[in-house]
Enzyme design. Structure first.
Site, PDB file in Angstrom:
ATOM      1  N   THR A   1     133.118  32.737  16.468  1.00 23.80           N
ATOM      2  CA  THR A   1     134.204  32.792  16.965  1.00 23.80           C
ATOM      3  C   THR A   1     134.548  31.871  17.855  1.00 23.80           C
ATOM      4  O   THR A   1     133.247  31.019  18.093  1.00 23.80           O
ATOM      5  CB  THR A   1     133.405  34.139  17.295  1.00 23.80           C
ATOM      6  OG1 THR A   1     135.113  34.389  18.402  1.00 23.80           O
ATOM      7  CG2 THR A   1     133.032  34.022  18.798  1.00 23.80           C
TER       8      THR A   1
ATOM      9  N   VAL B   1     140.347  34.360  12.982  1.00 21.88           N
ATOM     10  CA  VAL B   1     140.122  33.414  13.574  1.00 21.88           C
ATOM     11  C   VAL B   1     140.219  33.599  15.221  1.00 21.88           C
ATOM     12  O   VAL B   1     140.640  34.601  16.005  1.00 21.88           O
ATOM     13  CB  VAL B   1     142.178  32.366  14.374  1.00 21.88           C
ATOM     14  CG1 VAL B   1     142.059  31.153  14.158  1.00 21.88           C
ATOM     15  CG2 VAL B   1     142.242  31.863  11.665  1.00 21.88           C
ATOM     16  N   CYS B   2     139.457  32.560  15.791  1.00 22.94           N
ATOM     17  CA  CYS B   2     138.761  32.786  17.289  1.00 22.94           C
ATOM     18  C   CYS B   2     138.375  33.917  17.487  1.00 22.94           C
ATOM     19  O   CYS B   2     137.852  34.856  16.479  1.00 22.94           O
ATOM     20  CB  CYS B   2     140.212  32.554  17.611  1.00 22.94           C
ATOM     21  SG  CYS B   2     139.500  32.040  20.119  1.00 22.94           S
ATOM     22  N   THR B   3     139.010  34.822  18.489  1.00 24.81           N
ATOM     23  CA  THR B   3     138.056  36.699  18.936  1.00 24.81           C
ATOM     24  C   THR B   3     138.683  37.223  17.981  1.00 24.81           C
ATOM     25  O   THR B   3     138.421  38.115  18.098  1.00 24.81           O
ATOM     26  CB  THR B   3     138.932  36.475  20.576  1.00 24.81           C
ATOM     27  OG1 THR B   3     139.786  36.750  19.822  1.00 24.81           O
ATOM     28  CG2 THR B   3     137.581  35.346  21.468  1.00 24.81           C
TER      29      THR B   3
END
Length: 233
Positions: free
Chosen positions: A126, A106-108
């Protein structure tokens, strides 16, 4: 038993972890003889999240869950960049990556997967402010809310982790189960200001924040700084 391991490290974004965990954990109820969810970390002591008011603790150590069926890596800001050079974390992901059927983030968190060498030649996403950095690890950046490429499931910023997790539930247990989970958590997004207009994204502010995040996060990791194009100036 197929173990889905959610990875922790100091400073992670809590919703990156808890959102997908809330979606995937019901698999252990729908398929109790097939799936279980755990939270893994270097240790099981409480550790800080990116919110000073909240700490998180793993249920198991890395050593206790060496070969999970799936791993999910949350993201964050400076602490996530630092995690990209955490050899204990990267070693765990590399080992898990040898046999895991699903690699999710998730995300970075996808940058951490990338730093572990697990996204080479795969499409991935990302947070939009960090998307181009995936190229440094041989991934193919895609500007979508979530991306599935083979065994890699990556989500964009924070809340997108819920969407990707629902897709993963559908992949693992079928669409009917995923719909029941969606009803269970009443996931029916209706943001008060409507959908995002990406032409209005505060890019200047985020570029400045990104530059600071990368510089602070790679301060003690010169090789990582080189790969990400971080300058000392």
């Amino acid at each position: 038993m197929k173990t889905i391991a959610f990875v922790t490290y100091p400073g992670l974004t809590a919703l990156d972890l808890v959102g997908p965990l809330q979606v995937l954990d019901p698999l252990s109820a729908f398929r109790p003889d097939e799936y279980r969810t755990v939270v893994v970390g270097e240790h099981t002591d409480p550790m800080p999240s990116d919110n000073a008011a909240l700490r998180v603790a793993a249920s198991h150590t890395f050593e206790e869950v060496p070969d999970p069926f799936a791993v999910v890596v949350p993201g964050g800001m400076v602490s996530t960049i630092e995690a990209m050079s955490d050899e204990k974390l990267l070693a765990y992901l590399r080992r898990a990556g040898e046999t895991a059927e699903t690699l999710a983030s998730v995300c970075t968190g996808s940058l951490v997967l990338g730093a572990a060498g697990l996204l080479e030649d795969r499409e991935a996403t990302t947070h939009w402010a960090f998307l181009d950095l995936l190229e440094a690890f041989g991934a193919k950046p895609v500007a979508k809310r979530w991306v599935a490429d083979g065994r890699a499931f990556t989500a964009a910023g924070v809340a997108a982790g819920i969407d990707a997790a629902l897709h993963l539930v559908a992949t693992l247990a079928g669409e009917d189960v995923a719909r029941q989970v969606q009803f269970g958590i009443e996931y029916d997004p209706q943001p008060p200001f409507g959908p995002l207009n990406w032409e209005d994204a505060p890019r200047d502010m985020w570029q400045a924040w990104r530059a600071t995040t990368l510089k602070e996060g790679t301060a003690d990791a010169p090789e990582l700084a080189r790969r990400l194009g971080v300058t000392s100036a």
